[in-house]
Design an enzyme around this catalytic site. Structure first.
Site, PDB file in Angstrom:
ATOM      1  N   HIS A   1      37.514  43.679  72.357  1.00  0.00           N
ATOM      2  CA  HIS A   1      37.150  42.504  71.799  1.00  0.00           C
ATOM      3  C   HIS A   1      37.057  41.396  72.967  1.00  0.00           C
ATOM      4  O   HIS A   1      38.102  40.648  73.053  1.00  0.00           O
ATOM      5  CB  HIS A   1      36.973  42.636  69.844  1.00  0.00           C
ATOM      6  CG  HIS A   1      35.963  41.918  69.897  1.00  0.00           C
ATOM      7  ND1 HIS A   1      35.265  40.158  69.887  1.00  0.00           N
ATOM      8  CD2 HIS A   1      34.105  42.272  69.203  1.00  0.00           C
ATOM      9  CE1 HIS A   1      34.959  39.590  69.135  1.00  0.00           C
ATOM     10  NE2 HIS A   1      33.701  41.306  68.925  1.00  0.00           N
TER      11      HIS A   1
ATOM     12  N   ASP B   1      31.958  48.281  66.181  1.00  0.00           N
ATOM     13  CA  ASP B   1      31.285  49.828  67.268  1.00  0.00           C
ATOM     14  C   ASP B   1      31.966  50.628  67.302  1.00  0.00           C
ATOM     15  O   ASP B   1      31.284  52.268  67.637  1.00  0.00           O
ATOM     16  CB  ASP B   1      31.064  49.533  68.328  1.00  0.00           C
ATOM     17  CG  ASP B   1      29.974  48.526  68.688  1.00  0.00           C
ATOM     18  OD1 ASP B   1      30.024  47.371  69.571  1.00  0.00           O
ATOM     19  OD2 ASP B   1      28.832  48.502  67.804  1.00  0.00           O
TER      20      ASP B   1
HETATM   21  C1  SDX Z   1      30.060  43.806  70.184  1.00  0.00           C
HETATM   22  O1  SDX Z   1      31.061  39.223  71.129  1.00  0.00           O
HETATM   23  C2  SDX Z   1      31.562  39.697  69.800  1.00  0.00           C
HETATM   24  O2  SDX Z   1      31.277  39.545  69.216  1.00  0.00           O
HETATM   25  C3  SDX Z   1      31.094  41.056  70.080  1.00  0.00           C
HETATM   26  C4  SDX Z   1      30.356  41.590  69.193  1.00  0.00           C
HETATM   27  C5  SDX Z   1      29.098  41.436  68.297  1.00  0.00           C
HETATM   28  O3  SDX Z   1      29.414  41.118  67.116  1.00  0.00           O
HETATM   29  O4  SDX Z   1      27.377  40.188  68.533  1.00  0.00           O
HETATM   30  O5  SDX Z   1      31.098  41.685  68.212  1.00  0.00           O
HETATM   31  C6  SDX Z   1      29.513  43.522  69.309  1.00  0.00           C
HETATM   32  O6  SDX Z   1      29.727  43.864  71.486  1.00  0.00           O
HETATM   33  C7  SDX Z   1      31.682  44.600  69.923  1.00  0.00           C
HETATM   34  C8  SDX Z   1      32.388  44.792  71.734  1.00  0.00           C
HETATM   35  C9  SDX Z   1      31.907  46.171  71.769  1.00  0.00           C
HETATM   36  N1  SDX Z   1      32.320  47.077  73.285  1.00  0.00           N
HETATM   37  C10 SDX Z   1      33.045  47.664  73.652  1.00  0.00           C
HETATM   38  O7  SDX Z   1      33.331  48.576  72.389  1.00  0.00           O
HETATM   39  C11 SDX Z   1      33.575  48.289  74.783  1.00  0.00           C
HETATM   40  C12 SDX Z   1      34.487  48.337  75.358  1.00  0.00           C
HETATM   41  N2  SDX Z   1      35.007  47.147  75.218  1.00  0.00           N
HETATM   42  C13 SDX Z   1      35.625  46.052  76.613  1.00  0.00           C
HETATM   43  O8  SDX Z   1      34.387  46.862  77.168  1.00  0.00           O
HETATM   44  C14 SDX Z   1      35.894  44.974  76.325  1.00  0.00           C
HETATM   45  O9  SDX Z   1      37.219  44.684  75.469  1.00  0.00           O
HETATM   46  C15 SDX Z   1      35.150  44.028  76.018  1.00  0.00           C
HETATM   47  C16 SDX Z   1      34.018  43.637  76.883  1.00  0.00           C
HETATM   48  C17 SDX Z   1      34.869  44.073  74.357  1.00  0.00           C
HETATM   49  C18 SDX Z   1      35.534  42.224  76.043  1.00  0.00           C
HETATM   50  O10 SDX Z   1      36.160  42.098  76.951  1.00  0.00           O
HETATM   51  P1  SDX Z   1      36.441  41.079  77.611  1.00  0.00           P
HETATM   52  O11 SDX Z   1      37.009  40.183  76.462  1.00  0.00           O
HETATM   53  O12 SDX Z   1      36.107  40.417  78.466  1.00  0.00           O
HETATM   54  O13 SDX Z   1      37.984  41.548  78.418  1.00  0.00           O
HETATM   55  P2  SDX Z   1      39.168  42.356  79.864  1.00  0.00           P
HETATM   56  O14 SDX Z   1      37.221  42.897  80.117  1.00  0.00           O
HETATM   57  O15 SDX Z   1      38.458  41.398  80.546  1.00  0.00           O
HETATM   58  O16 SDX Z   1      39.806  43.060  79.387  1.00  0.00           O
HETATM   59  C19 SDX Z   1      40.713  42.254  78.955  1.00  0.00           C
HETATM   60  C20 SDX Z   1      42.017  43.309  79.666  1.00  0.00           C
HETATM   61  C21 SDX Z   1      41.445  44.422  81.139  1.00  0.00           C
HETATM   62  O17 SDX Z   1      43.072  44.733  81.161  1.00  0.00           O
HETATM   63  P3  SDX Z   1      43.370  43.866  82.650  1.00  0.00           P
HETATM   64  O18 SDX Z   1      42.260  43.694  83.572  1.00  0.00           O
HETATM   65  O19 SDX Z   1      43.822  42.756  81.828  1.00  0.00           O
HETATM   66  O20 SDX Z   1      44.477  44.562  83.187  1.00  0.00           O
HETATM   67  O21 SDX Z   1      41.972  44.953  78.759  1.00  0.00           O
HETATM   68  C22 SDX Z   1      41.426  45.636  79.259  1.00  0.00           C
HETATM   69  C23 SDX Z   1      40.644  45.114  81.115  1.00  0.00           C
HETATM   70  O22 SDX Z   1      40.696  46.402  81.953  1.00  0.00           O
HETATM   71  N3  SDX Z   1      40.064  46.534  78.359  1.00  0.00           N
HETATM   72  C24 SDX Z   1      40.177  47.367  78.666  1.00  0.00           C
HETATM   73  C25 SDX Z   1      39.181  47.890  77.274  1.00  0.00           C
HETATM   74  N4  SDX Z   1      38.723  46.601  76.863  1.00  0.00           N
HETATM   75  C26 SDX Z   1      39.595  45.586  77.987  1.00  0.00           C
HETATM   76  N5  SDX Z   1      40.603  48.399  78.314  1.00  0.00           N
HETATM   77  C27 SDX Z   1      40.771  49.938  77.752  1.00  0.00           C
HETATM   78  N6  SDX Z   1      39.481  50.149  76.670  1.00  0.00           N
HETATM   79  C28 SDX Z   1      38.916  49.388  76.879  1.00  0.00           C
HETATM   80  N7  SDX Z   1      37.993  48.948  75.952  1.00  0.00           N
END
Ligand code: SDX
Length: 431
Positions: free
Chosen positions: A308, A366
């Protein structure tokens, strides 16, 4: 805006600039950079808005490190246990919990607005039956602006209130109609003798051939899911609604924009993607393979329902949702649901893995919601529409707050330009 004498000093070259700092009632201070470009001639740089406060708000507070979510100061776990969705809607819209008379009036007004204009039924006929219900919802909610002309003037406070009530009342009806259309069943009209969650289940699962009795277990679970998804500060879809509204667009078009943004798998679409992922994993012995893929920088796969932007601790909604999943499946007599077992084992293994621990990746709202929704009888394609039904109150509450804010102006970010500098046109024979 809370006044403060604090300020930040920025030095660029041989010049220094004083930037005011404002302190909130909770959360981090903010540095006011509004005059920065006019005084220092520079922009700030924050793709994805990871460190940017886009507005003032009094609606929802999140502490990502402590896993705290408050709606008008009330913790989400208390609201999930003691309140119900329409009371939370009143709270989000008005700032205080209603007394009995105000709650009854609010619920009656919502109930009386649940039916849509009969001609709106025709919109659905233009879609393929296999259209994703979110595509239908974006289209039909946007088309509400073609019907409800008497609630599109955003400068009229009464029209804003009517538009907000119509959206909260009619979006579930539109979502249920999108579902019915996708399975070739007739639309079911809303009923005024049912509560909000029961009415939604009735409109989704009732068929003309037999009397549909709403199971109170499912109704309570549905209401809790609505409550847990109602609002969440300045998330991507809420920010979309605010940006769309800042141009003065009508509320129905702006909420349709929010629905479009929510659809993405990184946001509200994650609940559908998560259940599909859990089904693809299938059995606990395949979990290490998928955790390995999630950690592999060369593999675009991510654990859906994990991570998140704000929560670097447990998403408090996921905690409540996990408890609810156990209760609902147990009450429905679904013993040892294999998908729930995979989800729990996946969560255990991921939380023990340094990759997820170091990056502070925890289950989010989720991760468990899809398990409950599937047990209730919904196809995965209806998971994000249900999220949109719930989040409509958050969108309209934030929209009302923004429109009423005297600082409200059109949102217009700038950029770090890395393209070509000016050059002259080259005739085609010289290229
Ligand atoms: C919702 O914002 C809100 O409030 C949203 C929400 C709401 O109520 O409105 O809470 C609802 O959207 C919840 C999130 C649902 N999405 C998912 O479950 C999809 C999987 N999650 C990711 O795509 C990710 O965690 C996000 C999009 C939710 C957040 O991404 P960020 O904050 O932009 O973080 P990032 O992509 O920069 O990741 C940081 C690191 C990265 O690695 P590095 O580049 O630092 O090496 O963490 C890794 C990412 O690759 N990472 C993951 C991961 N999420 C982040 N690696 C594996 N699996 C994951 N799920």
């Amino acid at each position: 805006m809370t006044d403060t004498t604090k300020s930040a000093t920025l030095t660029i070259g041989d010049k220094t600039y004083e930037l005011p700092i404002y302190s909130p009632t909770a959360g981090p201070d903010v540095v006011d950079i509004r005059k920065l470009y006019g005084t220092a001639g520079v922009f700030t740089y924050d793709p994805g808005f990871t460190s940017t406060a886009s507005c003032d708000s009094t609606i929802t507070f999140i502490d990502g490190d402590k896993g705290i979510l408050l709606h008008r100061g009330y913790p989400i776990d208390q609201l999930a246990e003691k309140s119900h969705y329409l009371e939370v809607c009143y709270l989000l819209m008005n700032g205080e919990l209603p007394d009995a008379a105000a709650l009854e009036d609010f619920e009656t007004r919502i109930t009386r607005h649940t039916m849509v204009h009969e001609q709106m039924h025709n919109f659905f006929r233009g879609f393929r039956r296999d259209a994703h219900p979110m595509a239908t919802m974006v289209g039909v909610v946007g088309a509400m602006s073609a019907f409800y002309h008497d609630s599109t003037d955003i400068n009229d406070e009464w029209q804003r209130e009517v538009a907000a009530m119509r959206l909260i009342a009619k979006v579930p009806t539109i979502a249920a109609m999108a579902y019915k259309y996708s399975i070739g069943q007739p639309f079911v009209y809303p009923r005024n003798d049912l509560d909000y969650a029961s009415n939604f289940l009735h409109m989704c699962f009732s068929v003309p051939a037999e009397e549909y009795h709403v199971d109170p277990i499912l109704s309570r679970a549905m209401d809790r899911i609505f409550t847990l998804h109602a609002d969440h500060e300045q998330n991507a879809s809420t920010s979309t609604v605010r940006l769309a509204s800042s141009s003065g667009a009508n509320p129905f078009a702006c909420i349709a924009a929010g629905i479009a943004c929510l659809w993405g798998p990184a946001h509200g679409g994650a609940n559908q993607a998560c259940l599909e992922m859990l089904k693809e994993i299938g059995t606990p012995d395949r979990i290490p393979e998928f955790i390995g893929r999630a950690k592999d920088k060369n593999d675009p796969f991510r654990l859906m329902g994990f991570g998140h932007r704000v929560y670097k601790n447990f998403d408090p909604r996921a905690t409540v949702m996990k408890q609810s999943a156990d209760e609902v499946l147990d009450l429905l007599g679904i013993e040892d649901n294999p998908i729930l077992q995979v989800a729990k084992e996946l969560e255990r293994q991921a939380l023990e893995d340094p990759y997820f621990a170091d990056k502070k990746l925890f289950p989010n709202v989720d991760f468990y919601s899809g398990i409950i929704l599937e047990a209730m009888g919904f196809p995965t394609s209806m998971f994000t529409p249900i999220f949109a039904v719930s989040r409509t109150v958050g969108w309209v509450s934030q929209w009302k707050e923004m429109i009423a804010d005297p600082q409200n102006k059109i949102g217009r970010p700038r950029q770090l330009y890395l393209g070509e500098t000016q050059r002259d046109y080259v005739d085609i024979e010289k290229r």
